[in-house]
Design a protein around this motif. Structure first.
Motif, short mmCIF file in Angstrom:
data_model
loop_
_atom_site.label_atom_id
_atom_site.label_comp_id
_atom_site.label_asym_id
_atom_site.label_seq_id
_atom_site.Cartn_x
_atom_site.Cartn_y
_atom_site.Cartn_z
N ARG A 282 70.94 4.09 21.33
CA ARG A 282 70.78 2.91 22.19
C ARG A 282 71.04 1.62 21.42
NH1 ARG A 282 64.91 3.54 23.87
NH2 ARG A 282 64.85 5.61 22.92
N ILE A 283 70.66 1.60 20.13
CA ILE A 283 70.91 0.43 19.30
C ILE A 283 72.41 0.26 19.04
CG2 ILE A 283 70.57 -0.54 16.99
CD1 ILE A 283 67.77 0.77 17.01
N VAL A 284 73.04 1.35 18.62
CA VAL A 284 74.47 1.28 18.31
C VAL A 284 75.29 0.95 19.56
CG1 VAL A 284 76.47 2.67 17.57
CG2 VAL A 284 74.32 2.78 16.29
N ALA A 285 74.85 1.41 20.73
CA ALA A 285 75.57 1.10 21.97
C ALA A 285 75.72 -0.40 22.16
CB ALA A 285 74.83 1.71 23.16
N VAL A 286 74.66 -1.14 21.90
CA VAL A 286 74.70 -2.60 22.09
C VAL A 286 75.62 -3.26 21.07
CG1 VAL A 286 73.33 -4.72 21.94
CG2 VAL A 286 72.43 -2.74 23.18
N ILE A 312 76.27 -8.75 27.46
CA ILE A 312 75.25 -7.82 26.98
C ILE A 312 73.93 -8.06 27.72
CG2 ILE A 312 73.86 -7.11 24.99
CD1 ILE A 312 76.76 -6.22 24.78
N LYS A 313 73.57 -9.32 27.89
CA LYS A 313 72.33 -9.66 28.59
C LYS A 313 72.38 -9.19 30.04
CE LYS A 313 69.28 -13.62 29.42
NZ LYS A 313 69.10 -15.09 29.22
N ARG A 314 73.54 -9.33 30.66
CA ARG A 314 73.70 -8.93 32.07
C ARG A 314 73.52 -7.42 32.25
NH1 ARG A 314 77.50 -7.26 35.67
NH2 ARG A 314 79.05 -6.91 34.03
N GLN A 315 73.90 -6.67 31.22
CA GLN A 315 73.87 -5.21 31.33
C GLN A 315 72.52 -4.61 30.90
OE1 GLN A 315 75.99 -3.29 32.67
NE2 GLN A 315 77.83 -4.56 32.86
N ALA A 316 71.55 -5.46 30.54
CA ALA A 316 70.22 -4.97 30.17
C ALA A 316 69.59 -4.25 31.35
CB ALA A 316 69.33 -6.11 29.70
N GLY A 317 69.12 -3.05 31.12
CA GLY A 317 68.48 -2.26 32.17
C GLY A 317 69.44 -1.34 32.90
N SER A 318 70.74 -1.62 32.80
CA SER A 318 71.73 -0.73 33.42
C SER A 318 72.46 0.03 32.31
CB SER A 318 72.70 -1.51 34.30
OG SER A 318 73.29 -2.59 33.57
N GLN A 319 73.35 -0.65 31.59
CA GLN A 319 74.05 0.02 30.49
C GLN A 319 73.17 0.10 29.24
OE1 GLN A 319 77.97 -1.48 29.73
NE2 GLN A 319 78.30 -0.21 27.93
N PHE A 320 72.37 -0.94 29.01
CA PHE A 320 71.65 -1.03 27.74
C PHE A 320 70.13 -1.03 27.92
CE2 PHE A 320 75.60 -3.65 26.99
CZ PHE A 320 76.29 -2.65 26.34
N ASP A 321 69.45 -0.57 26.89
CA ASP A 321 67.98 -0.59 26.81
C ASP A 321 67.52 -2.05 26.76
OD1 ASP A 321 65.31 -0.58 25.99
OD2 ASP A 321 65.58 1.07 24.58
N PRO A 322 66.67 -2.49 27.70
CA PRO A 322 66.21 -3.89 27.71
C PRO A 322 65.52 -4.31 26.41
CG PRO A 322 65.65 -2.80 29.77
CD PRO A 322 66.14 -1.73 28.85
N ASP A 323 64.75 -3.42 25.80
CA ASP A 323 64.07 -3.76 24.55
C ASP A 323 65.08 -4.01 23.43
OD1 ASP A 323 61.57 -3.56 25.70
OD2 ASP A 323 61.30 -1.46 25.11
N VAL A 324 66.11 -3.18 23.39
CA VAL A 324 67.15 -3.35 22.38
C VAL A 324 67.90 -4.66 22.63
CG1 VAL A 324 69.28 -2.39 21.39
CG2 VAL A 324 67.37 -0.86 21.98
#
Length: 346
Positions: A282-286, A312-324
């Motif tokens: 999840r970290i590397v994805a971002v 990246i911010k827009r994709q939080a919760g969909s593509q990416f882990d919000p915490d990351v």
């Protein structure tokens, strides 16, 4: 080597000193005050102690107990007990507290010299063995470090071998690794995990060595068939790395397989969702997507950094882990992220 005599009778001390001097010993120290034992022990650093058992204020058993309690693993400091008490009970008690040998009063002077010499020979052999063990331990540490560095070097070369086909600077994998570590630190991960991530993250796209150049460097949109083949680099990469005994390879295998999974379950190759996706992936994805956005590629121009951050911010919760993503935004705000040089950005 140094002999230390502890006996409250000055005549006994003088006799022992003369006897040992006659047979060649020159470093002989003594005290008739057992309450000063610790002070003398620290000052004289003896190789053997001749210790009377029955003394006022502090007897030899108390000193033996002190020596036993302060002894560190692997240390050998022989104690030769001086006593006029021949009973088995006294000997057993002294042996239990660490005494090495006994001399019965009145002394047989030849026996004194022979017993002391034997204990010092044993002490000398022990010190030699200790020095050799230290030398061997240092050699093993140096060799282990050398093998560790060689292992890391191989990992770095593997990562660059795959990346050079897609990024002829080879800097992408370096930035992904360092920026992933910054996010991991922001998430409060342990230093050992952060270091493992630093070594494993550059291998996230190792599976691209199986992708033809015609697809990898294509400047136009991929066909559905080509896209499916491109997606296979995750499975190929994990397959190349799986089974490794190194924690770096084990983490790298997880990252290679799962760094294109989406937090909402819409990614590939396994459709994992949320925390089922390994945290390191999840970290590397971002950081991988961010670096790809701000770099020029055959199929796209480089995005301005603010635009890439907003995506990246827009994709939080969909593509990416919000915490990351939150940790990512904090790193960007602090100016901690590595960015491509202007020439690479175009």
């Amino acid at each position: 080597m140094t002999v230390f005599v502890v006996d409250d009778e000055p005549a006994n001390v003088a006799l022992l000193q003369r006897t040992l001097e006659r047979v060649g010993f020159s470093r002989i120290y003594a005290t008739t005050d057992p309450t000063r034992f610790e002070e003398c022990l620290s000052r004289f650093q003896p190789d053997v102690i001749l210790l009377d058992l029955h003394m006022p204020k502090r007897n030899g058993f108390e000193i033996l107990k002190y020596l036993q309690e302060r002894q560190v693993d692997g240390e050998y400091l022989p104690v030769l007990v001086l006593t006029a008490d021949p009973t088995a009970e006294v000997k057993h008690r002294a042996l239990k507290l660490g005494a090495e040998d006994f001399l019965q009063k009145p002394f047989d002077l030849l026996e004194v010299a022979l017993r002391v010499r034997r204990l010092l020979q044993t002490r000398y052999l022990h010190l030699q063995l200790k020095d050799e063990n230290l030398r061997l331990e240092a050699a093993v540490r140096a060799r282990t470090q050398e093998l560790h560095e060689a292992h890391l070097d191989v990992l770095r070369r593997l990562a660059h071998a795959a990346e050079f086909r897609d990024d002829d600077t080879g800097e992408h994998v370096h930035r992904v690794a360092e920026n992933a570590c910054k996010i991991a630190q922001g998430l409060g991960l342990e230093s050992a995990v952060v270091e493992a991530l630093r070594q494993a993250a550059p291998l996230h796209d190792i599976g691209k060595i199986a992708i033809p150049d015609a697809i990898l460097r294509k400047s136009s949109r991929l066909t559905p068939e080509e896209y499916e083949l491109m997606k296979s680099h995750t499975v190929v990469g994990a397959s190349l790395l799986e089974g490794g005994k190194s924690v770096y390879l084990q983490m790298a295998s997880r990252i290679a397989r799962s760094h294109h999974e989406h937090f909402d379950g819409g990614g590939y190759p396994d459709g994992l969702k949320g925390e089922a996706i390994p945290l390191e992936a999840r970290i590397v994805a971002v950081v991988d997507v961010f670096d790809a956005l701000v770099c020029k590629r055959p199929y796209k121009q480089a995005w301005p950094v603010p635009q890439a951050v907003a995506e990246i911010k827009r994709q939080a919760g969909s593509q990416f882990d919000p915490d990351v993503v939150r940790a990512f935004l904090q790193c960007v705000h602090e100016g901690a992220f590595l960015l491509p040089a202007p020439l690479v950005q175009g």
